[in-house]
Design a protein around this motif. Structure first.
Motif, PDB file in Angstrom:
ATOM      1  N   LEU A   1      -0.565  -0.608   7.901  1.00  0.00           N
ATOM      2  CA  LEU A   1      -0.553  -1.179   6.548  1.00  0.00           C
ATOM      3  C   LEU A   1       0.241  -0.265   5.630  1.00  0.00           C
ATOM      4  O   LEU A   1       0.134   0.960   5.713  1.00  0.00           O
ATOM      5  CB  LEU A   1      -1.977  -1.333   6.008  1.00  0.00           C
ATOM      6  CG  LEU A   1      -2.952  -2.223   6.781  1.00  0.00           C
ATOM      7  CD1 LEU A   1      -4.295  -2.241   6.078  1.00  0.00           C
ATOM      8  CD2 LEU A   1      -2.408  -3.628   6.911  1.00  0.00           C
ATOM      9  N   ARG A   2       1.007  -0.872   4.750  1.00  0.00           N
ATOM     10  CA  ARG A   2       1.826  -0.105   3.804  1.00  0.00           C
ATOM     11  C   ARG A   2       1.481  -0.556   2.388  1.00  0.00           C
ATOM     12  O   ARG A   2       2.147  -1.414   1.805  1.00  0.00           O
ATOM     13  CB  ARG A   2       3.305  -0.318   4.113  1.00  0.00           C
ATOM     14  CG  ARG A   2       3.679   0.140   5.531  1.00  0.00           C
ATOM     15  CD  ARG A   2       5.151  -0.072   5.824  1.00  0.00           C
ATOM     16  NE  ARG A   2       5.512   0.503   7.104  1.00  0.00           N
ATOM     17  CZ  ARG A   2       5.590  -0.195   8.249  1.00  0.00           C
ATOM     18  NH1 ARG A   2       5.310  -1.497   8.243  1.00  0.00           N
ATOM     19  NH2 ARG A   2       5.944   0.396   9.367  1.00  0.00           N
ATOM     20  N   PRO A   3       0.453   0.026   1.799  1.00  0.00           N
ATOM     21  CA  PRO A   3      -0.047  -0.460   0.502  1.00  0.00           C
ATOM     22  C   PRO A   3       0.884  -0.208  -0.669  1.00  0.00           C
ATOM     23  O   PRO A   3       0.762  -0.874  -1.698  1.00  0.00           O
ATOM     24  CB  PRO A   3      -1.359   0.328   0.312  1.00  0.00           C
ATOM     25  CG  PRO A   3      -1.672   0.938   1.637  1.00  0.00           C
ATOM     26  CD  PRO A   3      -0.379   1.112   2.338  1.00  0.00           C
ATOM     27  N   LEU A   4       1.805   0.749  -0.558  1.00  0.00           N
ATOM     28  CA  LEU A   4       2.558   1.195  -1.730  1.00  0.00           C
ATOM     29  C   LEU A   4       3.969   0.615  -1.809  1.00  0.00           C
ATOM     30  O   LEU A   4       4.791   1.115  -2.586  1.00  0.00           O
ATOM     31  CB  LEU A   4       2.641   2.730  -1.752  1.00  0.00           C
ATOM     32  CG  LEU A   4       1.314   3.489  -1.690  1.00  0.00           C
ATOM     33  CD1 LEU A   4       1.548   4.988  -1.882  1.00  0.00           C
ATOM     34  CD2 LEU A   4       0.323   2.967  -2.715  1.00  0.00           C
ATOM     35  N   LEU A   5       4.270  -0.436  -1.059  1.00  0.00           N
ATOM     36  CA  LEU A   5       5.625  -0.977  -1.082  1.00  0.00           C
ATOM     37  C   LEU A   5       6.017  -1.536  -2.450  1.00  0.00           C
ATOM     38  O   LEU A   5       7.197  -1.688  -2.721  1.00  0.00           O
ATOM     39  CB  LEU A   5       5.778  -2.063  -0.014  1.00  0.00           C
ATOM     40  CG  LEU A   5       5.987  -1.571   1.418  1.00  0.00           C
ATOM     41  CD1 LEU A   5       6.098  -2.745   2.367  1.00  0.00           C
ATOM     42  CD2 LEU A   5       7.223  -0.676   1.521  1.00  0.00           C
ATOM     43  N   GLY A   6       5.051  -1.835  -3.293  1.00  0.00           N
ATOM     44  CA  GLY A   6       5.355  -2.299  -4.640  1.00  0.00           C
ATOM     45  C   GLY A   6       5.265  -1.205  -5.684  1.00  0.00           C
ATOM     46  O   GLY A   6       5.416  -1.472  -6.881  1.00  0.00           O
ATOM     47  N   VAL A   7       5.040   0.033  -5.249  1.00  0.00           N
ATOM     48  CA  VAL A   7       4.834   1.160  -6.169  1.00  0.00           C
ATOM     49  C   VAL A   7       6.073   2.053  -6.161  1.00  0.00           C
ATOM     50  O   VAL A   7       6.525   2.472  -5.095  1.00  0.00           O
ATOM     51  CB  VAL A   7       3.598   1.976  -5.751  1.00  0.00           C
ATOM     52  CG1 VAL A   7       3.448   3.217  -6.626  1.00  0.00           C
ATOM     53  CG2 VAL A   7       2.348   1.110  -5.811  1.00  0.00           C
ATOM     54  N   PRO A   8       6.651   2.380  -7.321  1.00  0.00           N
ATOM     55  CA  PRO A   8       7.827   3.261  -7.330  1.00  0.00           C
ATOM     56  C   PRO A   8       7.456   4.702  -6.988  1.00  0.00           C
ATOM     57  O   PRO A   8       6.328   5.139  -7.211  1.00  0.00           O
ATOM     58  CB  PRO A   8       8.345   3.153  -8.767  1.00  0.00           C
ATOM     59  CG  PRO A   8       7.146   2.783  -9.570  1.00  0.00           C
ATOM     60  CD  PRO A   8       6.304   1.917  -8.678  1.00  0.00           C
ATOM     61  N   ARG A   9       8.412   5.418  -6.456  1.00  0.00           N
ATOM     62  CA  ARG A   9       8.186   6.822  -6.102  1.00  0.00           C
ATOM     63  C   ARG A   9       7.803   7.648  -7.324  1.00  0.00           C
ATOM     64  O   ARG A   9       7.022   8.605  -7.216  1.00  0.00           O
ATOM     65  CB  ARG A   9       9.445   7.390  -5.434  1.00  0.00           C
ATOM     66  CG  ARG A   9       9.277   8.802  -4.892  1.00  0.00           C
ATOM     67  CD  ARG A   9      10.506   9.227  -4.096  1.00  0.00           C
ATOM     68  NE  ARG A   9      10.651   8.407  -2.901  1.00  0.00           N
ATOM     69  CZ  ARG A   9      11.773   7.768  -2.546  1.00  0.00           C
ATOM     70  NH1 ARG A   9      12.836   7.849  -3.339  1.00  0.00           N
ATOM     71  NH2 ARG A   9      11.822   7.061  -1.445  1.00  0.00           N
ATOM     72  N   SER A  10       8.315   7.279  -8.481  1.00  0.00           N
ATOM     73  CA  SER A  10       7.960   8.021  -9.696  1.00  0.00           C
ATOM     74  C   SER A  10       6.457   7.979  -9.946  1.00  0.00           C
ATOM     75  O   SER A  10       5.875   8.937 -10.497  1.00  0.00           O
ATOM     76  CB  SER A  10       8.711   7.448 -10.902  1.00  0.00           C
ATOM     77  OG  SER A  10       8.417   6.066 -11.079  1.00  0.00           O
ATOM     78  N   SER A  11       5.787   6.909  -9.538  1.00  0.00           N
ATOM     79  CA  SER A  11       4.341   6.811  -9.740  1.00  0.00           C
ATOM     80  C   SER A  11       3.577   7.731  -8.803  1.00  0.00           C
ATOM     81  O   SER A  11       2.554   8.308  -9.192  1.00  0.00           O
ATOM     82  CB  SER A  11       3.872   5.359  -9.542  1.00  0.00           C
ATOM     83  OG  SER A  11       4.333   4.530 -10.577  1.00  0.00           O
ATOM     84  N   THR A  12       4.038   7.867  -7.568  1.00  0.00           N
ATOM     85  CA  THR A  12       3.335   8.782  -6.656  1.00  0.00           C
ATOM     86  C   THR A  12       3.494  10.222  -7.135  1.00  0.00           C
ATOM     87  O   THR A  12       2.544  11.013  -7.055  1.00  0.00           O
ATOM     88  CB  THR A  12       3.851   8.641  -5.210  1.00  0.00           C
ATOM     89  OG1 THR A  12       5.226   9.054  -5.127  1.00  0.00           O
ATOM     90  CG2 THR A  12       3.715   7.216  -4.719  1.00  0.00           C
ATOM     91  N   GLU A  13       4.668  10.547  -7.639  1.00  0.00           N
ATOM     92  CA  GLU A  13       4.867  11.901  -8.161  1.00  0.00           C
ATOM     93  C   GLU A  13       4.000  12.136  -9.393  1.00  0.00           C
ATOM     94  O   GLU A  13       3.377  13.199  -9.540  1.00  0.00           O
ATOM     95  CB  GLU A  13       6.347  12.107  -8.483  1.00  0.00           C
ATOM     96  CG  GLU A  13       7.244  12.075  -7.236  1.00  0.00           C
ATOM     97  CD  GLU A  13       8.724  12.003  -7.569  1.00  0.00           C
ATOM     98  OE1 GLU A  13       9.046  11.745  -8.761  1.00  0.00           O
ATOM     99  OE2 GLU A  13       9.544  12.193  -6.664  1.00  0.00           O
ATOM    100  N   ALA A  14       3.935  11.138 -10.282  1.00  0.00           N
ATOM    101  CA  ALA A  14       3.113  11.267 -11.479  1.00  0.00           C
ATOM    102  C   ALA A  14       1.635  11.343 -11.133  1.00  0.00           C
ATOM    103  O   ALA A  14       0.864  12.087 -11.764  1.00  0.00           O
ATOM    104  CB  ALA A  14       3.379  10.095 -12.422  1.00  0.00           C
TER     105      ALA A  14
END
Length: 354
Positions: free
Chosen positions: A175-188
């Protein structure tokens, strides 16, 4: 008086919501398993997977799921074992359990290159860990930016709808839950939670095509075409995947109706296949070649075979990778190529004959 809780950081909330939606999907592998299923986070220690691990830990505390982690040490960089142990320590500090560290051997001579070899070794290790622990799902932290990069790479290969469909949100128990999430959000999200992600130096190495897409191509698109290019590419991947899935379903039905065993191989009924649009005909041709003979046909080969259906003028048999194709009356007959034909084809000495 109940103390007021501090406001939840938007990036942290975005990732938690994305994970919750993935786990709550009616088709999710997690949702179909036991009352308290286990999912493993594929953790590298980078910002994307660390943010996902933190969201998983929060969900575990809320109840309903158990989360562990596996860290795969590819052994491709000096100090990789230390990086893996550091990531494992972060997972344990978050409360994930079990936390596994698995070194793998990456085939440096793989003809598809080191990236493909590392990916195969990584997924094999993740699947093995899921088998050992009884995990219902494996969570990877691919983001919307990864999806956009994948679409660009697919476009550069020119290999059709499935190629630009990008990274699927689920495949088996992946499962890939973060495909709709930008990388900037994971960094933040990492910054907001005081997490210290590892920065992989290979992510800045222009020797890799994916890195060139990330640091050279996407920024130009964002600058020249306007912000939102990465998000638009990711949306295009979703639509292409829907189209590809629908067409593949139609091909399944066609193959059941049109394909039959012949004395020397596989035969396809030409009149019924010819009544279909090119997108279906070409997919049937490629599917038969792939499934029956392990042949991956190029578009040139596919079009040459299609001419045996649509532009028949008595042309002779075609030799393509892994197979020979000939028109015999109302049937298109595929037979396995002889060892000599395969060798000649591999050296480019047997072009399709007309």
């Amino acid at each position: 008086m109940t103390p007021r809780l501090p406001p939840l950081d938007p990036a942290v909330a975005e990732i938690r919501l994305a994970l919750r939606r993935a786990l709550g999907s009616g088709e999710s592998a997690v949702a179909r398993r036991s009352d308290v299923p286990l999912a493993l986070v594929a953790l590298s220690g980078g910002a994307d997977s660390l943010a996902l691990a933190a969201a998983a830990a929060h969900e575990a505390r809320a109840g309903g799921h158990r989360f562990g982690a596996e860290v795969v040490d590819h052994g491709l960089q000096e100090g990789s074992a230390d990086v893996a142990e550091r990531a494992a320590g972060q997972a344990r500090a978050l409360g994930l359990d079990p936390v596994l560290v698995r070194p793998v051997d990456v085939d440096a001579a793989d003809p598809d290159g080191p990236e493909a070899a590392a990916r195969r070794a990584r997924y094999a290790a993740l699947e093995a860990a899921a088998d050992e622990t009884g995990a219902a799902a494996i969570l990877t932290a691919h983001t919307r930016d990864d999806q956009a990069e994948q679409v660009l790479l697919g476009l550069s290969r020119g290999s059709g709808t499935r190629s630009i469909a990008g990274i699927p949100p689920r495949r088996g128990r992946i499962l890939r839950p973060l495909l709709g999430v930008p990388r900037s959000s994971t960094e933040a999200a990492c910054a907001a939670q005081g997490l210290d992600p590892w920065t992989d130096p290979q992510n800045a190495d222009p020797a890799f095509a994916r890195v060139r897409a990330r640091i050279s191509v996407l920024p130009v698109l964002e600058r020249e075409l306007g912000p939102g290019a990465a998000a638009a590419l990711a949306r295009s991947a979703e639509q292409a995947r829907e189209d590809a899935d629908a067409l593949d379903g139609m091909v399944d039905e066609c193959i059941e109706e049109l394909v039959e065993f012949a004395e020397a191989g596989i035969a396809v009924l030409i009149p019924a296949l010819a009544a279909n649009p090119a997108a279906i005909r070409h997919r049937v041709i490629r599917r038969v070649a792939r499934d029956e003979f392990g042949a991956l046909l190029s578009r040139t080969h596919t079009l040459e075979i299609d001419r045996l259906i649509t532009e028949w003028r008595g042309q002779g048999p075609l030799t393509v990778p892994g197979a020979t194709v000939v028109r015999a009356g109302e049937r298109l007959v595929f037979t396995a190529a002889t060892p000599f034909e395969r060798e000649q084809e591999s050296h480019g000495r047997v072009p399709p004959r007309r």
